[in-house]
Design an enzyme around this catalytic site. Sequence first.
Site, short mmCIF file in Angstrom:
data_model
loop_
_atom_site.label_atom_id
_atom_site.label_comp_id
_atom_site.label_asym_id
_atom_site.label_seq_id
_atom_site.Cartn_x
_atom_site.Cartn_y
_atom_site.Cartn_z
N ASP A 24 -2.66 -1.20 9.70
CA ASP A 24 -2.34 -1.22 8.52
C ASP A 24 -3.62 -2.84 7.85
OD1 ASP A 24 -1.60 1.02 8.30
OD2 ASP A 24 0.81 0.35 7.56
N LYS B 130 0.65 -1.68 -0.25
CA LYS B 130 -0.12 0.40 0.11
C LYS B 130 0.57 1.23 -0.04
CE LYS B 130 0.48 1.54 4.40
NZ LYS B 130 1.20 2.26 4.72
#
Length: 281
Positions: free
Chosen positions: A130, A8
């Site tokens: 996350d 990401k």
Amino acid sequence: MRARAFAKVNLSLHVRSLNADGYHPLRGLFQSVDWYDRIIVEDAETDSIEVPGGGAPEDDSNLAWRAVVDARSLGLHRQPTRVVISKEIPSLAGLGGGSADAAAALGLAARRFSVSFDEVRTLAVTLGSDVPFALVGGTAIVTGRGEFVAPQPDATGFALAIVVPPIALGTSAVFRAWDELDGPEGPAIVGADLPPALREFAPLVNDLYPAAVSVAPEIDEWRAELSHRWGVPVAMTGSGSALFSYFPSLNEAEDAVAAVPQGATATRAVRPTTKGWEPAD
Ligand code: C5P
């Protein structure tokens, strides 16, 4: 069972003061990109976690292994399991590789042990801030300490050039530096410098940038040099140290990557993906 686990990039990351729980409330625009680790979760005589090429621990501290063990504890079936991870995503770079592996492991373990997706979703944030995003992926606004994920229409029509400078940054050290600096705001990238699909989210900011620079001042030298060579603004993802810029096409991002100074730990031209992980053959 196999999966790909995508990195990401934090296109934006606003940070607010430390909460009593030891975490900082965030508001970020997160984007999955097509740079991925491979993970296998399969039957075995005994439990094991293997990372043949290195890049992650081969013990109980491995986040993907913990994901499998935690999901199994909720499952109907509890058979011994072998987990194999092939790392491509650099660690300690702000690219969420360990979290992506954990999310993919949760997804595969949910099927293997007959655990509902809702149940593994509650496990995600216990593995790391996350991981809830990585379980979903694509383009999303993420809030709380990372547990609230609001999917957005998939951002498309651009590519990113990503550069990992030879600087490993631990997330908690960078958040601590942000506290010590009294909560600075990061530099902004304005709409005119962004791909059309992202302009509605402008300005894009990373509040952890001044903190990362205070821990490792060389990051600002890398940012300035890349910005000079590429002729565009350069941002940092997460707590760093990976840096990135926007380009209209993958070709242009590849040209940018070819012009990176010597000494980078890794470089990659990537496109956005619409998932955080996906089953693979
Ligand atoms: O959740 P995770 O284990 O990835 O977080 C690593 C560290 O980053 C935490 O121990 C904390 O110091 C910091 N952090 C934070 N606020 C967040 C996410 C992480 O302070 N929202």
